[in-house]
Write an enzyme that holds these catalytic residues in place. Structure first.
Site, short mmCIF file in Angstrom:
data_model
loop_
_atom_site.label_atom_id
_atom_site.label_comp_id
_atom_site.label_asym_id
_atom_site.label_seq_id
_atom_site.Cartn_x
_atom_site.Cartn_y
_atom_site.Cartn_z
N TRP A 3 1.91 -4.69 2.56
CA TRP A 3 0.53 -4.57 2.06
C TRP A 3 0.22 -3.08 1.91
O TRP A 3 0.03 -2.38 2.89
CB TRP A 3 -0.42 -5.21 3.07
CG TRP A 3 -1.87 -5.23 2.65
CD1 TRP A 3 -2.70 -4.17 2.48
CD2 TRP A 3 -2.66 -6.40 2.37
NE1 TRP A 3 -3.95 -4.60 2.11
CE2 TRP A 3 -3.95 -5.96 2.03
CE3 TRP A 3 -2.38 -7.78 2.38
CZ2 TRP A 3 -4.99 -6.85 1.72
CZ3 TRP A 3 -3.42 -8.65 2.07
CH2 TRP A 3 -4.70 -8.18 1.74
N ASP A 4 0.19 -2.63 0.66
CA ASP A 4 0.03 -1.20 0.39
C ASP A 4 -1.42 -0.90 0.01
O ASP A 4 -2.18 -1.79 -0.40
CB ASP A 4 0.98 -0.84 -0.77
CG ASP A 4 1.42 0.61 -0.75
OD1 ASP A 4 0.81 1.40 -0.01
OD2 ASP A 4 2.36 0.96 -1.50
N ASP A 16 7.38 -2.21 -5.23
CA ASP A 16 6.57 -2.14 -6.45
C ASP A 16 7.43 -2.33 -7.70
O ASP A 16 8.61 -2.00 -7.70
CB ASP A 16 5.93 -0.74 -6.48
CG ASP A 16 4.70 -0.69 -7.34
OD1 ASP A 16 4.44 -1.66 -8.06
OD2 ASP A 16 3.98 0.34 -7.27
N CYS A 46 0.78 -0.57 5.09
CA CYS A 46 1.22 0.66 4.43
C CYS A 46 0.05 1.21 3.63
O CYS A 46 -0.71 0.45 3.03
CB CYS A 46 2.38 0.33 3.50
SG CYS A 46 2.91 1.73 2.48
N ASP A 54 5.63 8.07 3.89
CA ASP A 54 6.49 8.05 2.70
C ASP A 54 7.54 9.14 2.79
O ASP A 54 8.42 9.22 1.94
CB ASP A 54 5.65 8.28 1.44
CG ASP A 54 5.14 6.98 0.85
OD1 ASP A 54 5.48 5.91 1.39
OD2 ASP A 54 4.39 7.03 -0.13
N ARG A 61 -4.62 7.71 -8.24
CA ARG A 61 -3.29 7.15 -8.59
C ARG A 61 -3.41 6.19 -9.79
O ARG A 61 -2.84 5.12 -9.80
CB ARG A 61 -2.66 6.42 -7.41
CG ARG A 61 -1.14 6.44 -7.45
CD ARG A 61 -0.52 5.35 -6.59
NE ARG A 61 0.92 5.53 -6.48
CZ ARG A 61 1.77 4.55 -6.28
NH1 ARG A 61 1.37 3.32 -6.13
NH2 ARG A 61 3.05 4.79 -6.18
#
Ligand code: DGJ
Length: 725
Positions: free
Chosen positions: A477-478, A367, A525, A547, A443
């Site tokens: 790919w989150d 990120d 992910c 994580d 988030r």
């Protein structure tokens, strides 16, 4: 070819059987499809376990001459309501007159060679192994609905694949309110149930408990399979890791699901798995069909390890894309815990240099690489490279890495959109939200409406452009939040269809991308293992399972996840100490051993390492490269559970060698040594320990065990290599 499925017309019995397992269903009174057996392979069957029926007060009795036959206690294969079965149903519908009644009666069957190819949903893949599919048709003559039950069995796996399908053959539109993938009525025999619970940074926590009368349910209504309750349930009586009967279920699906256990008054168990029926309802117009996801039924008499072996081999052979099955996965260095959002060209250049020096195979830019992304509050959706951080773009970095024979990977969170983005200004209608209420942030971001074909196209084009222009070999790919308002602003279907339609949209997108770029490794992910399920595994061969990179917590997470997932599908990174999630200080060897027990990578500042530390990392990577065929393609067995004690032990083995890892957490003065038994070795073989060259018989390692040093200090690891002679 030996038939795997047969129908015995005399006994009115369906027999699904291969070398490992048998599954039986009986048609009773030419009407009811009843469950008779699922477990170890039987040579023959003569209804020895069929319970004598007895008339019961309060029990509905559809046949006047046979009052002992009542749906109240018949072991149904796919139960429905309003027939005198008051337990949880597997299907429910509502017709235009608002009636919810159905009577699905047995009609006919067919046996096909091969798998059941589910349209638009991930499913068990065909391979060279012979397989057959049984389709049993039930029909409701009043509602004019056809219910098809699918059962696929492979010659090379004890796993049976089940799914269901409803077709509306009437002239009116109905609402399908529930369609589970599998339901099983079996005797209660004091089994325990095993499920997993968890949260972000603490996935796959073991939950084993007795089964009480009444209903017990786990599942997800979060729009993702979730770390809270992943789709897994096992039933066992006195099974250990190595012995005893274990029946386990899972679901090839990544969205809302439910698993229900019901113990009734007569001590029968109903076990069910499928789409979450809460807030679900699907409009089925005349001639339309709805298909459930596939459920996996895994039986083993070799305990929980045996059952995990079933899943590991099934996923490797019948779920993961064949191109990735045996393919060596690159050793990654990921930028996230090194600098979080603070990435730039100079840093990446130095990271590539360090990666080259230490032996890494792919550098992953996590990120923070796209415009103004300096915290989680901005930019998702505006996928243009940040000019300040990368004035020349990313291509020169990808090329720089390539010149050094290092791959380059990039992070995306494609399903999301931040407030204050260009994308949201241009397409406010692309946000998943209700028309009137202000959407809730998670988030600091919203979710894109993946049911909208324009959004699907946008995501496909955005990723395709980046992958093609940059030439990356890896995409992470989150997906970092769950759904709060599962509604579309632009599509016309009912809100109750939304969550499943979202998954169909997601599957369509990732199917297109993974088939367009078969050589790009896509890693799944969702803040770690938030969407760690067999559905995602069909498209993405590996998942960042947590994580949490802490050397203590990871023992439990990896131990738990291995109940279902093969090691090659899980990734683990060596990270810095004090650990960013827990502040724990765990020795390098232990962190390295844990990451080596997965698809290994690093996530720390490797640029700043001292010469000594560099040497340590270099050696670890070199060793992993030498061992990874065994670690990734060998068999994995759990030995000592970190949920039970201070020890966690597991091993990897193939025909030639064994790698045993023993993690000993808190030092205890009482323990003279650590004794580890290795019951999965061959009793008649001999094994040589690599360091001491000592030879041991398999039988002694199985029955006496191996006594290891118990040195002072916490969180230590023993790594033992054995060679089979
Ligand atoms: C959550 C992931 O699990 C992390 O590894 C990292 O990629 C962050 N998201 C980035 O925002």
């Amino acid at each position: 070819m030996t038939e795997l499925i047969q129908f015995d017309p005399k006994k009115q019995l369906f027999i699904l059987s291969n070398a490992a397992t048998t599954y039986l269903m009986e048609i009773v009174e030419e009407t009811y499809l009843l469950h008779r057996y699922w477990g170890k392979r039987l040579t023959d069957y003569h209804f020895s376990n069929r319970p004598p029926l007895k008339k019961r007060t309060f029990a509905a009795t559809p046949l006047i001459e046979k009052p002992e036959i009542s749906p109240e206690f018949l072991p149904f294969e796919f139960p429905f309501a309003h027939q005198g079965d008051y337990r949880n149903s597997a299907i429910s519908i509502q017709r235009e007159n608002s009636e919810t009644l159905t009577r699905f009666h047995y009609q006919h069957y067919e046996i096909k060679t091969g798998i059941h190819d589910l349209p638009n949903l991930p499913h068990a893949r065909a391979t060279d192994a012979f397989s057959q599919t049984l389709v049993i048709y039930l029909y409701d003559q009043i509602a004019e609905l056809e219910l098809a039950l699918f059962y696929t069995i492979f010659e090379d796996s004890p796993i049976i694949v089940r799914s269901s399908q409803l077709t509306n053959k009437s002239q009116q539109t109905i609402q399908l309110q529930k369609l589970l993938s599998a339901s099983l009525d079996i005797p209660y025999e004091q089994q325990l149930s095993t499920t997993f619970y968890g949260t972000h940074q603490k996935e796959f926590q073991l939950n084993r408990s007795p089964i009480q009368h009444g209903l017990y349910q786990i599942g997800s209504s979060r729009g993702a399979s979730s770390p809270q309750y992943p789709p897994y349930l096992a039933l066992s009586k006195d099974a250990t890791e190595h012995q005893g009967d274990v029946h386990a279920l899972s679901l090839i699906y990544s969205g809302n699901h439910e698993i229900t256990l019901e113990r009734d008054q007569y001590n029968q168990l109903r076990v069910q798995i499928g789409l979450n029926s809460q807030n679900f309802s699907w409009k089925l117009a005349p001639d339309e069909t709805f298909c459930s996801p596939q459920a996996l039924l895994s039986y083993s008499d070799q305990g929980f390890n045996g059952n995990s072996q079933n899943f590991h081999q099934f996923f490797t052979n019948h779920l993961i894309h064949p191109a990735w099955k045996q393919k060596t996965r690159p050793i990654l260095i990921n930028s996230w815990e090194m600098t979080y959002y603070d990435v730039n060209a100079l840093l990446l250049t130095r990271l590539i240099d360090a990666a080259d020096e230490l032996g890494f195979e792919t550098v992953v830019l996590d990120d923070g690489w796209y415009q103004n992304r300096n915290s989680s509050k901005t930019s998702l959706g505006d996928w243009t490279i940040d000019q300040e951080k990368f004035p020349d773009g990313l291509k020169p970095l990808v090329d720089y890495a390539k010149q050094r024979n290092i791959g380059f990977g990039i992070w995306f969170e494609p399903e999301m959109i931040s407030p204050n983005t260009q994308l949201i200004r241009e397409h406010p209608e692309w946000v998943m939200r209700s028309a009137e209420y202000e959407p809730i942030l998670g988030r600091s971001q919203y979710i894109l409406d993946l049911t909208n074909p324009e959004v699907q196209q946008f995501i496909i084009e955005t990723l395709a452009k980046t992958i093609t222009e940059l030439g990356v070999n890896y995409v992470k790919w989150d997906m970092n939040r769950h759904m709060t308002e599962p509604f579309s602003q632009s599509q016309t279907f009912a809100a109750s269809e939304y969550s499943h339609r979202y998954m169909l949209g997601l599957y369509q997108i990732i199917d297109t991308l993974t088939s367009t770029y078969p050589n790009v490794l896509f890693e799944n992910c969702s803040s770690g293992g938030g969407r760690l399920d067999p559905g995602m595994l069909y498209y993405f061969p590996q998942t960042w399972i947590s994580d949490n990179t802490d050397g203590l917590d990871r023992q439990q997470i990896q131990y738990g996840a291995s109940y279902l997932f093969p090691i090659s599908s899980m990734t683990g990174h060596v990270s810095d100490v004090p650990n960013h999630q827990t502040q724990r200080l765990i020795p390098f060897e232990t962190r390295a051993a844990l990451a080596s027990s997965t698809n290994m990578g690093y996530e720390m500042d490797i640029i700043q390492l001292s010469t000594e530390e560099k040497e340590q990392v270099k050696q670890h990577i070199q060793q992993y490269k030498e061992e990874r065929t065994l670690l990734m393609n060998g068999k994995f067995y759990r030995l000592d559970s970190p949920f039970d004690s201070n020890l966690c032990a597991w091993l990897f083995l193939n025909q030639e060698e064994v790698i045993l890892y023993v993690f000993r957490n808190i030092y205890q003065v009482f323990d003279l040594s650590l004794l580890i038994k290795l019951p999965v070795l061959e009793a008649t073989s001999y094994y040589q320990e690599a360091k001491t060259q000592q030879i041991y018989s398999g039988s002694e390692l199985i029955h006496c065990g191996l006594a290891l040093e118990n040195p002072k200090g916490d969180f230590l690891v023993h790594k033992i290599k054995l060679k089979k002679l």
